[in-house]
Write a protein that holds these residues in place. Structure first.
Motif, PDB file in Angstrom:
ATOM      1  N   GLN A  33     -37.984  -5.963  56.022  1.00  0.00           N
ATOM      2  CA  GLN A  33     -38.705  -4.979  55.211  1.00  0.00           C
ATOM      3  C   GLN A  33     -38.502  -5.169  53.716  1.00  0.00           C
ATOM      4  O   GLN A  33     -38.849  -4.284  52.938  1.00  0.00           O
ATOM      5  CB  GLN A  33     -38.200  -3.577  55.555  1.00  0.00           C
ATOM      6  N   THR A  34     -37.891  -6.277  53.327  1.00  0.00           N
ATOM      7  CA  THR A  34     -37.424  -6.413  51.947  1.00  0.00           C
ATOM      8  C   THR A  34     -37.876  -7.736  51.351  1.00  0.00           C
ATOM      9  O   THR A  34     -37.592  -8.795  51.915  1.00  0.00           O
ATOM     10  CB  THR A  34     -35.885  -6.350  51.923  1.00  0.00           C
ATOM     11  N   GLY A  35     -38.566  -7.661  50.220  1.00  0.00           N
ATOM     12  CA  GLY A  35     -38.865  -8.860  49.460  1.00  0.00           C
ATOM     13  C   GLY A  35     -37.658  -9.262  48.622  1.00  0.00           C
ATOM     14  O   GLY A  35     -36.844  -8.412  48.244  1.00  0.00           O
ATOM     15  N   ARG A  36     -37.561 -10.537  48.356  1.00  0.00           N
ATOM     16  CA  ARG A  36     -36.443 -11.039  47.549  1.00  0.00           C
ATOM     17  C   ARG A  36     -36.985 -11.790  46.334  1.00  0.00           C
ATOM     18  O   ARG A  36     -37.948 -12.544  46.456  1.00  0.00           O
ATOM     19  CB  ARG A  36     -35.563 -11.975  48.378  1.00  0.00           C
ATOM     20  N   LEU A  37     -36.346 -11.568  45.205  1.00  0.00           N
ATOM     21  CA  LEU A  37     -36.757 -12.211  43.952  1.00  0.00           C
ATOM     22  C   LEU A  37     -35.497 -12.642  43.214  1.00  0.00           C
ATOM     23  O   LEU A  37     -34.576 -11.846  43.049  1.00  0.00           O
ATOM     24  CB  LEU A  37     -37.554 -11.209  43.099  1.00  0.00           C
ATOM     25  N   ILE A  38     -35.466 -13.878  42.781  1.00  0.00           N
ATOM     26  CA  ILE A  38     -34.375 -14.349  41.919  1.00  0.00           C
ATOM     27  C   ILE A  38     -34.971 -14.813  40.599  1.00  0.00           C
ATOM     28  O   ILE A  38     -35.937 -15.587  40.570  1.00  0.00           O
ATOM     29  CB  ILE A  38     -33.590 -15.518  42.574  1.00  0.00           C
ATOM     30  N   CYS A  39     -34.394 -14.318  39.511  1.00  0.00           N
ATOM     31  CA  CYS A  39     -34.823 -14.710  38.173  1.00  0.00           C
ATOM     32  C   CYS A  39     -33.704 -15.515  37.527  1.00  0.00           C
ATOM     33  O   CYS A  39     -32.790 -14.960  36.899  1.00  0.00           O
ATOM     34  CB  CYS A  39     -35.158 -13.477  37.340  1.00  0.00           C
ATOM     35  N   PRO A  40     -33.750 -16.838  37.692  1.00  0.00           N
ATOM     36  CA  PRO A  40     -32.723 -17.681  37.090  1.00  0.00           C
ATOM     37  C   PRO A  40     -33.090 -17.938  35.634  1.00  0.00           C
ATOM     38  O   PRO A  40     -34.182 -17.546  35.193  1.00  0.00           O
ATOM     39  CB  PRO A  40     -32.837 -18.978  37.918  1.00  0.00           C
ATOM     40  N   PRO A  41     -32.214 -18.590  34.875  1.00  0.00           N
ATOM     41  CA  PRO A  41     -32.639 -18.987  33.527  1.00  0.00           C
ATOM     42  C   PRO A  41     -33.860 -19.899  33.612  1.00  0.00           C
ATOM     43  O   PRO A  41     -34.072 -20.587  34.617  1.00  0.00           O
ATOM     44  CB  PRO A  41     -31.414 -19.710  32.954  1.00  0.00           C
ATOM     45  N   ALA A  42     -34.648 -19.905  32.561  1.00  0.00           N
ATOM     46  CA  ALA A  42     -35.921 -20.635  32.571  1.00  0.00           C
ATOM     47  C   ALA A  42     -35.726 -22.114  32.895  1.00  0.00           C
ATOM     48  O   ALA A  42     -36.586 -22.741  33.508  1.00  0.00           O
ATOM     49  CB  ALA A  42     -36.618 -20.472  31.222  1.00  0.00           C
ATOM     50  N   THR A  43     -34.576 -22.623  32.494  1.00  0.00           N
ATOM     51  CA  THR A  43     -34.300 -24.050  32.706  1.00  0.00           C
ATOM     52  C   THR A  43     -34.224 -24.417  34.186  1.00  0.00           C
ATOM     53  O   THR A  43     -34.326 -25.585  34.534  1.00  0.00           O
ATOM     54  CB  THR A  43     -32.965 -24.416  32.040  1.00  0.00           C
ATOM     55  N   LEU A  44     -34.004 -23.437  35.041  1.00  0.00           N
ATOM     56  CA  LEU A  44     -33.837 -23.719  36.470  1.00  0.00           C
ATOM     57  C   LEU A  44     -35.055 -23.341  37.310  1.00  0.00           C
ATOM     58  O   LEU A  44     -35.066 -23.570  38.518  1.00  0.00           O
ATOM     59  CB  LEU A  44     -32.608 -22.979  37.022  1.00  0.00           C
ATOM     60  N   ILE A  45     -36.063 -22.740  36.689  1.00  0.00           N
ATOM     61  CA  ILE A  45     -37.161 -22.183  37.493  1.00  0.00           C
ATOM     62  C   ILE A  45     -37.846 -23.253  38.343  1.00  0.00           C
ATOM     63  O   ILE A  45     -38.031 -23.076  39.548  1.00  0.00           O
ATOM     64  CB  ILE A  45     -38.178 -21.441  36.596  1.00  0.00           C
ATOM     65  N   SER A  46     -38.195 -24.362  37.727  1.00  0.00           N
ATOM     66  CA  SER A  46     -38.923 -25.395  38.490  1.00  0.00           C
ATOM     67  C   SER A  46     -38.115 -25.852  39.690  1.00  0.00           C
ATOM     68  O   SER A  46     -38.634 -25.928  40.809  1.00  0.00           O
ATOM     69  CB  SER A  46     -39.231 -26.596  37.605  1.00  0.00           C
ATOM     70  N   ARG A  47     -36.856 -26.161  39.451  1.00  0.00           N
ATOM     71  CA  ARG A  47     -36.019 -26.632  40.563  1.00  0.00           C
ATOM     72  C   ARG A  47     -35.808 -25.531  41.591  1.00  0.00           C
ATOM     73  O   ARG A  47     -35.760 -25.776  42.792  1.00  0.00           O
ATOM     74  CB  ARG A  47     -34.677 -27.140  40.037  1.00  0.00           C
ATOM     75  N   ALA A  48     -35.665 -24.291  41.118  1.00  0.00           N
ATOM     76  CA  ALA A  48     -35.433 -23.179  42.045  1.00  0.00           C
ATOM     77  C   ALA A  48     -36.603 -23.018  43.009  1.00  0.00           C
ATOM     78  O   ALA A  48     -36.409 -22.771  44.207  1.00  0.00           O
ATOM     79  CB  ALA A  48     -35.210 -21.882  41.261  1.00  0.00           C
TER      80      ALA A  48
END
Ligand code: PGA
Length: 246
Positions: A33-48
């Motif tokens: 029932q739960t969505g998950r969101l991670i906001c890493p530093p911008a430098t990691l977004i593509s790899r994340a």
């Protein structure tokens, strides 16, 4: 029914090696029932985004303009281009460190929507404002100023984060959280009508595995925006589990 949301804000923490934590989170079964969101530093977004599975990846800020002479800034289009699907705007650390006003934040939210990003708009009072009895007035003013008129439950999440609870280990009482969240809900329904019920309201500020279940038992708390405890997969997973079970 509002879908719950567990959002992690890594702030200015995280090198490539720390993506192992995200990898561990992604390996866990998706909560029902739960969505998950991670906001890493911008430098990691593509790899994340390459390892996140069905965990959404978001930015921590975006510029209000689409492009241009803004050295060091990142546009919503750039975040979307990296695979992000959300962005935090108006975090109190941005409001304090970068002098962001409600008007700036509303412009950033619009920029985020233009690129199809979910805007996680943060509001919350300082300790001085709480002590002066100004909390609800401040929340009302921030909601009025930071949420553009075409905000909907689909394009916007509101995160209530009392500044004095962020990174301090101090947590408001459940009554204080309930009062703020009920007030936010009332304010949204007064402005947006029935759509006001569709906005997810996150609590943020020193959410930890050991206080998560209590916080998630409060009405109108649809999830959390988690800083420190989102950096370790075990801690964040415990918070996700508590939210999913609430
Ligand atoms: P914290 O941060 O969980 O470390 O208190 C919350 C936030 O700033 O979003």
């Amino acid at each position: 029914m509002r879908r719950k949301l567990a959002a992690g804000n890594w702030k200015m923490n995280g090198l490539g090696a720390d993506l192992a934590e995200l990898e561990r989170l992604a390996a866990a079964p998706a909560p029902a029932q739960t969505g998950r969101l991670i906001c890493p530093p911008a430098t990691l977004i593509s790899r994340a985004t390459l390892i996140a599975g069905d965990i959404a990846i978001g930015g921590q800020d975006c510029h209000a303009a689409q492009s241009g002479a803004h050295t060091g800034d990142i546009s919503a289009e750039m975040l979307a281009d990296c695979g992000a699907s959300a962005v935090i705007v108006g975090h109190s650390e941005r409001r304090a460190d970068h002098g962001e006003t409600d008007a700036t934040i509303a412009a950033k939210a619009k920029a985020a929507w233009d690129e199809g990003l979910l805007a996680v708009i943060c509001i919350g009072e300082s300790l001085a404002q709480r002590d002066a009895g100004e909390t609800l007035d401040l929340i009302a003013a921030q909601l009025a100023g930071s949420l553009p008129d075409n905000a909907t439950g689909a394009n916007t999440v509101v995160a209530y984060e009392p500044i004095w609870a962020i990174g301090t280990g101090l947590v408001p009482t459940l009554e204080q959280i309930a009062q703020a969240h009920d007030f936010i809900r009332e304010t949204l329904t007064a402005r947006f009508g029935g759509e006001g019920h569709a906005f997810r309201l996150l609590y943020g500020g020193s959410v930890k595995p050991d206080n998560a279940a209590d916080i998630f038992s409060v009405a109108n708390v649809d999830g959390a925006l988690v800083g420190g405890a989102s950096l370790k997969a075990d801690d964040f997973q415990a918070i996700i589990d508590a939210l999913d079970a609430a």
